[in-house]
Write a protein that holds these residues in place. Structure first.
Motif, PDB file in Angstrom:
ATOM      1  N   UNK A   1       4.616  24.426 107.986  1.00  0.00           N
ATOM      2  CA  UNK A   1       3.614  25.000 106.893  1.00  0.00           C
ATOM      3  C   UNK A   1       2.147  24.993 107.421  1.00  0.00           C
ATOM      4  N   UNK A   2       2.002  25.012 108.844  1.00  0.00           N
ATOM      5  CA  UNK A   2       0.635  24.929 109.400  1.00  0.00           C
ATOM      6  C   UNK A   2       0.240  26.318 110.280  1.00  0.00           C
ATOM      7  N   UNK A   3      -1.025  26.559 109.741  1.00  0.00           N
ATOM      8  CA  UNK A   3      -1.537  27.776 110.362  1.00  0.00           C
ATOM      9  C   UNK A   3      -2.912  27.285 110.691  1.00  0.00           C
ATOM     10  N   UNK A   4      -3.408  27.876 112.066  1.00  0.00           N
ATOM     11  CA  UNK A   4      -4.621  27.293 112.597  1.00  0.00           C
ATOM     12  C   UNK A   4      -5.410  28.493 113.135  1.00  0.00           C
ATOM     13  N   UNK A   5      -6.651  28.543 112.793  1.00  0.00           N
ATOM     14  CA  UNK A   5      -7.454  29.667 113.339  1.00  0.00           C
ATOM     15  C   UNK A   5      -8.484  28.974 114.540  1.00  0.00           C
ATOM     16  N   UNK A   6      -8.274  29.305 115.490  1.00  0.00           N
ATOM     17  CA  UNK A   6      -8.813  28.340 116.751  1.00  0.00           C
ATOM     18  C   UNK A   6      -9.773  29.457 117.473  1.00  0.00           C
ATOM     19  N   UNK A   7     -10.969  29.032 117.886  1.00  0.00           N
ATOM     20  CA  UNK A   7     -12.073  29.941 118.257  1.00  0.00           C
ATOM     21  C   UNK A   7     -12.127  29.852 119.809  1.00  0.00           C
ATOM     22  N   UNK A   8     -11.940  30.908 120.482  1.00  0.00           N
ATOM     23  CA  UNK A   8     -11.893  30.851 122.074  1.00  0.00           C
ATOM     24  C   UNK A   8     -13.400  30.376 122.331  1.00  0.00           C
ATOM     25  N   UNK A   9     -13.518  29.274 123.270  1.00  0.00           N
ATOM     26  CA  UNK A   9     -14.774  28.795 123.723  1.00  0.00           C
ATOM     27  C   UNK A   9     -15.299  27.479 122.802  1.00  0.00           C
ATOM     28  N   UNK A  10     -14.461  27.342 122.157  1.00  0.00           N
ATOM     29  CA  UNK A  10     -14.589  26.139 121.160  1.00  0.00           C
ATOM     30  C   UNK A  10     -14.028  24.986 121.822  1.00  0.00           C
ATOM     31  N   UNK A  11     -14.856  23.949 122.230  1.00  0.00           N
ATOM     32  CA  UNK A  11     -14.605  22.835 123.032  1.00  0.00           C
ATOM     33  C   UNK A  11     -14.013  21.569 122.334  1.00  0.00           C
ATOM     34  N   UNK A  12     -14.379  21.833 120.795  1.00  0.00           N
ATOM     35  CA  UNK A  12     -13.743  20.839 119.827  1.00  0.00           C
ATOM     36  C   UNK A  12     -12.255  21.169 119.966  1.00  0.00           C
ATOM     37  N   UNK A  13     -11.856  22.295 119.930  1.00  0.00           N
ATOM     38  CA  UNK A  13     -10.331  22.745 119.728  1.00  0.00           C
ATOM     39  C   UNK A  13      -9.355  22.280 120.991  1.00  0.00           C
ATOM     40  N   UNK A  14     -10.210  21.955 122.181  1.00  0.00           N
ATOM     41  CA  UNK A  14      -9.497  21.391 123.191  1.00  0.00           C
ATOM     42  C   UNK A  14      -9.038  19.908 123.423  1.00  0.00           C
TER      43      UNK A  14
ATOM     44  N   UNK B   1      -0.569  29.212 115.448  1.00  0.00           N
ATOM     45  CA  UNK B   1      -2.015  29.342 116.125  1.00  0.00           C
ATOM     46  C   UNK B   1      -2.557  30.839 116.376  1.00  0.00           C
ATOM     47  N   UNK B   2      -3.657  31.007 115.606  1.00  0.00           N
ATOM     48  CA  UNK B   2      -4.290  32.330 115.814  1.00  0.00           C
ATOM     49  C   UNK B   2      -5.555  32.260 116.758  1.00  0.00           C
ATOM     50  N   UNK B   3      -5.744  32.540 117.960  1.00  0.00           N
ATOM     51  CA  UNK B   3      -6.991  32.471 118.522  1.00  0.00           C
ATOM     52  C   UNK B   3      -8.011  33.521 118.159  1.00  0.00           C
ATOM     53  N   UNK B   4      -9.187  33.395 117.936  1.00  0.00           N
ATOM     54  CA  UNK B   4     -10.129  34.624 117.657  1.00  0.00           C
ATOM     55  C   UNK B   4     -11.206  34.408 118.831  1.00  0.00           C
ATOM     56  N   UNK B   5     -11.736  35.481 118.927  1.00  0.00           N
ATOM     57  CA  UNK B   5     -13.054  35.606 119.755  1.00  0.00           C
ATOM     58  C   UNK B   5     -14.275  35.028 119.095  1.00  0.00           C
ATOM     59  N   UNK B   6     -15.119  34.376 119.954  1.00  0.00           N
ATOM     60  CA  UNK B   6     -16.269  33.761 119.799  1.00  0.00           C
ATOM     61  C   UNK B   6     -17.552  35.004 119.576  1.00  0.00           C
ATOM     62  N   UNK B   7     -18.259  35.313 118.861  1.00  0.00           N
ATOM     63  CA  UNK B   7     -19.378  35.998 118.475  1.00  0.00           C
ATOM     64  C   UNK B   7     -20.718  35.424 119.104  1.00  0.00           C
ATOM     65  N   UNK B   8     -20.700  34.045 119.215  1.00  0.00           N
ATOM     66  CA  UNK B   8     -22.008  33.416 119.679  1.00  0.00           C
ATOM     67  C   UNK B   8     -21.462  32.514 121.010  1.00  0.00           C
ATOM     68  N   UNK B   9     -20.758  33.344 122.117  1.00  0.00           N
ATOM     69  CA  UNK B   9     -20.191  32.535 122.964  1.00  0.00           C
ATOM     70  C   UNK B   9     -21.612  32.272 123.873  1.00  0.00           C
ATOM     71  N   UNK B  10     -22.873  32.755 123.689  1.00  0.00           N
ATOM     72  CA  UNK B  10     -24.055  32.179 124.629  1.00  0.00           C
ATOM     73  C   UNK B  10     -24.392  31.085 124.086  1.00  0.00           C
ATOM     74  N   UNK B  11     -24.021  30.452 123.091  1.00  0.00           N
ATOM     75  CA  UNK B  11     -23.998  29.222 122.362  1.00  0.00           C
ATOM     76  C   UNK B  11     -23.080  28.237 122.396  1.00  0.00           C
ATOM     77  N   UNK B  12     -22.130  28.520 123.361  1.00  0.00           N
ATOM     78  CA  UNK B  12     -20.698  27.634 123.148  1.00  0.00           C
ATOM     79  C   UNK B  12     -20.995  26.366 123.433  1.00  0.00           C
ATOM     80  N   UNK B  13     -21.835  26.225 124.546  1.00  0.00           N
ATOM     81  CA  UNK B  13     -22.064  24.591 124.895  1.00  0.00           C
ATOM     82  C   UNK B  13     -22.886  24.020 123.770  1.00  0.00           C
ATOM     83  N   UNK B  14     -23.297  24.339 123.090  1.00  0.00           N
ATOM     84  CA  UNK B  14     -24.068  23.833 121.871  1.00  0.00           C
ATOM     85  C   UNK B  14     -23.385  23.761 120.685  1.00  0.00           C
TER      86      UNK B  14
END
Length: 390
Positions: free
Chosen positions: A275-288, A296-309
């Motif tokens: 019963x677990x559903x996760x939405x994970x954002x590509x480039x999100x270092x927290x999810x790693x 698990x549904x991986x979605x794109x990041x609209x702010x990948x220019x700020x992914x390091x922040x």
């Protein structure tokens, strides 16, 4: 506006194009709600359940004309105030009822970076996967370890720490689990007692319960869901699989009856997967930080220019992306904008953290068990690895 000053604007537009429904979760429902609804409820958790503006926030995010009128059922403040226990306060959460779909949703707040206790909880929750990743640079075969070996390693390590009287915990999710056990899978009892707002929810109209949250709140929701059998939709969570056994073992020691039933089910399917559903954002270092469980549904990041922040980790970014790519099935909004200034927010955090740190260090001045536990954990891991490598 969230804890760190990320701004979100939702608006209507008659000229916006039809959403492309890019992802598999687009159009899917869990207990009558879509991924966008759970993301919005995760945002609601960043306000206190008894905050004066909460009714206005819910009326804006879940208006009556959308068919999803929402009301506060309960909150961590109400539960803690009603209890005489002096136990750990836990991560704040708010329980929202949506009678039209018969669902009660507990949304758990994510990490407040200005609170040192939240940051420490993050570190302690994911010690094992971080240690494993560090040691895998020396022992590459760790990547080939099956799940059962990792589970055994975690259980053995924490058993060793117990012998040294360095038990992990208490954890911030424990008061939430106590609440789930008290109220049961249905919310009839919760809807019939408590605050005035709580009593306005007819018990018969809420027969499903779900958990949700963002970041640490999502992880707490996943642990609580796995230990109680509740469903969860997690937004941008860290992983759970490699670190779960320490939570299961601790819960097993404290609640034998519920764990017997959980254990029978876990023999068929590992508890975190159910019963677990996760939405994970590509480039999100927290999810790693750990491996993810369930769907698990991986979605794109609209702010990948700020992914390091941390731009890809922001809840507002995920809300905008879900609205753009999946649309709003309830017709509340068609467009979304999100602003985030990491340099300004970094300065604000640096200003707020010292006072929190001083208070936390003062509380812990007599105890160094966290550092000792970490050293013991690393030593135990190294010994086990050397044996296995041979």
């Amino acid at each position: 506006r969230s804890v760190i000053g990320s701004y979100l604007t939702l608006s209507r537009s008659s000229t916006s194009p039809e959403p492309p429904r890019t992802y598999g979760i687009c159009g899917q429902q869990w207990a009558g709600l879509h991924a966008l609804d759970y993301a919005l409820l995760s945002l609601v958790a960043y306000w206190d359940s008894n905050a004066p503006q909460m009714p206005e926030i819910l009326a804006h995010l879940f208006p009556e004309n959308s068919g999803l009128a929402a009301i506060i059922v309960n909150g961590s403040h109400n539960v803690l105030n009603a209890s005489s226990s002096d136990s750990l306060a836990g991560m704040p959460w708010v329980e929202v009822g949506i009678p039209s779909v018969g669902t009660s949703i507990i949304a758990v707040r994510g990490t407040d970076p200005t609170k040192v206790a939240d940051v420490v909880e993050d570190i302690m929750m994911w010690t094992e996967p971080v240690v494993l990743r560090m040691l895998s640079m020396v022992f590459p075969t760790i990547h080939a370890w099956p799940a059962a070996v990792i589970d055994n390693w975690v259980s053995t390590t924490h058993g060793f720490l117990d012998v040294l009287d360095l038990q992990a915990g208490p954890w911030m999710y424990e008061p939430l689990i106590a609440h789930l056990h008290t109220t049961g899978q249905a919310v009839q009892e919760a809807a019939g007692e408590g605050s005035e707002a709580q009593r306005r929810v007819p018990a018969k109209e809420l027969h499903h319960r779900m958990l949700t949250g963002h970041s640490l709140g999502a992880a707490i929701g996943q642990v609580a869901a796995a230990l109680t059998g509740t469903g969860v939709v997690a937004i941008s969570p860290p992983g759970l699989l490699q670190s779960f056994m320490k939570h299961r073992d601790r819960s097993k020691r404290s609640d034998t009856n519920s764990q017997e039933e959980l254990g029978r089910s876990a023999r068929r399917v590992r508890a975190p997967h159910r019963k677990s559903i996760s939405v994970v954002v590509e480039g999100d270092w927290v999810s790693q930080f750990d491996l993810h469980a369930g769907f698990v549904q991986t979605v794109a990041c609209d702010r990948d220019d700020l992914s390091i922040f941390g731009g890809c980790h922001l809840l507002e970014n995920t809300i905008c992306h879900l609205l753009t790519e999946c649309g709003d099935p309830h017709g509340r909004w068609q467009t979304c904008s999100h602003s985030y200034e990491p340099h300004f927010e970094a300065a604000s955090l640096l200003w707020a953290v010292p006072s929190q740190a001083i208070g936390t260090l003062r509380d812990w001045s007599q105890s160094f068990s966290g550092h000792t536990a970490l050293i013991a954990l690393c030593v135990t891991t190294a010994v086990q690895l050397m044996v296995l490598e041979r």
